[in-house]
Scaffold this motif. Sequence first.
Motif, PDB file in Angstrom:
ATOM      1  N   ASP A   1      10.349   0.311  -0.862  1.00 36.30           N
ATOM      2  CA  ASP A   1      11.968   1.052  -0.906  1.00 36.30           C
ATOM      3  C   ASP A   1      12.547   0.840   0.470  1.00 36.30           C
ATOM      4  O   ASP A   1      13.617   0.609   0.426  1.00 36.30           O
ATOM      5  N   ASP A   2      11.506   0.735   1.526  1.00 31.61           N
ATOM      6  CA  ASP A   2      12.245   0.753   2.987  1.00 31.61           C
ATOM      7  C   ASP A   2      11.224   0.047   3.972  1.00 31.61           C
ATOM      8  O   ASP A   2       9.914   0.015   3.527  1.00 31.61           O
ATOM      9  N   TYR A   3      11.598  -0.211   5.010  1.00 33.02           N
ATOM     10  CA  TYR A   3      10.849  -0.951   5.974  1.00 33.02           C
ATOM     11  C   TYR A   3      11.079  -0.656   7.314  1.00 33.02           C
ATOM     12  O   TYR A   3      12.524  -0.703   7.751  1.00 33.02           O
TER      13      TYR A   3
ATOM     14  N   MET B   1       7.233   0.855   4.134  1.00 27.87           N
ATOM     15  CA  MET B   1       6.494   0.197   4.872  1.00 27.87           C
ATOM     16  C   MET B   1       6.379   0.120   6.638  1.00 27.87           C
ATOM     17  O   MET B   1       7.588   0.023   7.018  1.00 27.87           O
ATOM     18  N   LEU B   2       5.596   0.244   7.223  1.00 24.32           N
ATOM     19  CA  LEU B   2       5.468   0.210   8.617  1.00 24.32           C
ATOM     20  C   LEU B   2       4.727  -1.193   8.945  1.00 24.32           C
ATOM     21  O   LEU B   2       3.834  -1.747   8.360  1.00 24.32           O
ATOM     22  N   THR B   3       5.263  -1.907  10.042  1.00 25.39           N
ATOM     23  CA  THR B   3       4.999  -3.057  10.330  1.00 25.39           C
ATOM     24  C   THR B   3       5.283  -3.605  11.548  1.00 25.39           C
ATOM     25  O   THR B   3       6.489  -3.076  12.147  1.00 25.39           O
TER      26      THR B   3
ATOM     27  N   ALA C   1       6.117  10.703  -1.416  1.00 21.08           N
ATOM     28  CA  ALA C   1       6.246   9.428  -0.829  1.00 21.08           C
ATOM     29  C   ALA C   1       5.153   8.793  -0.086  1.00 21.08           C
ATOM     30  O   ALA C   1       4.273   9.602   0.195  1.00 21.08           O
ATOM     31  N   ILE C   2       5.166   7.433   0.063  1.00 20.73           N
ATOM     32  CA  ILE C   2       4.200   6.883   0.691  1.00 20.73           C
ATOM     33  C   ILE C   2       4.534   6.043   2.281  1.00 20.73           C
ATOM     34  O   ILE C   2       5.641   5.590   1.946  1.00 20.73           O
ATOM     35  N   VAL C   3       3.720   6.510   3.066  1.00 21.97           N
ATOM     36  CA  VAL C   3       4.030   5.469   4.263  1.00 21.97           C
ATOM     37  C   VAL C   3       2.920   4.618   4.533  1.00 21.97           C
ATOM     38  O   VAL C   3       1.827   4.835   4.545  1.00 21.97           O
ATOM     39  N   LEU C   4       3.218   3.309   4.261  1.00 20.61           N
ATOM     40  CA  LEU C   4       2.151   2.307   4.173  1.00 20.61           C
ATOM     41  C   LEU C   4       2.310   1.217   5.383  1.00 20.61           C
ATOM     42  O   LEU C   4       3.395   0.453   5.655  1.00 20.61           O
TER      43      LEU C   4
END
Length: 233
Positions: A97-99, A78-80, A47-50
Amino acid sequence: MHLLIIEDNADIIANLYSYLEPLGYKLDVARSGKAGVLAATTSAHDAIVLDLSLPAMDGIEVCRQLRQQYQLTMPILMLTARDTEQDKVTGFAAGADDYLVKPYSLAELDARLKALVRRARNEHVQSVLVFGELQLDAGIGRISRAGQTLDLTPTGYCILSALMRVAPKLITREALERQVWGDEPPDSDALRTHIHTLRRVLDKPFSYPVLLTLPGIGYRLMLCNEERNEGPQ
């Protein structure tokens, strides 16, 4: 779980390492969008944490390139700091895929990552996998081809299970090794040997092969009406 973190904030990276590594995660870090694309496309990750706000190339563009240009299917969370509905819609449209909105709970991040990876692997969702003549019933551990039960080794079962979960897409050699042996695979010839053994049971007794080797790339399953251009094992 092998995780790629694409993030330029040193404090956030340190927090992720201090929380996730003790849980058993193996972490790679890229500190820019360009470096993130390179890392995601040259190494296998679960997985990727972006991060959305990256220098030069933001997270939306990174996500878009990975999905559209490179056709990568690994889960992206995604992190924001942006929490408007339109920001979320834009992120999902790019392929996230998720936020998670900052500040976020690290325990929730861990739970969401595990759920994303389970979903990507079809774990706890699909007990019977079917692809062409192949059927794998995880509930009773039975694998058959054209109704004929196949007697596989435990490693052969793991390899075929991983292939069937993504079929007809390919799985890279590195990703397959990690799914079978975790982050400490055996010597470089081990997978080749197990593939050879699997092929003897899976293909040799039948009129056409279903296990395809893509030299230097990986492996995939194919249907009977596909063209075959198989390289060496």
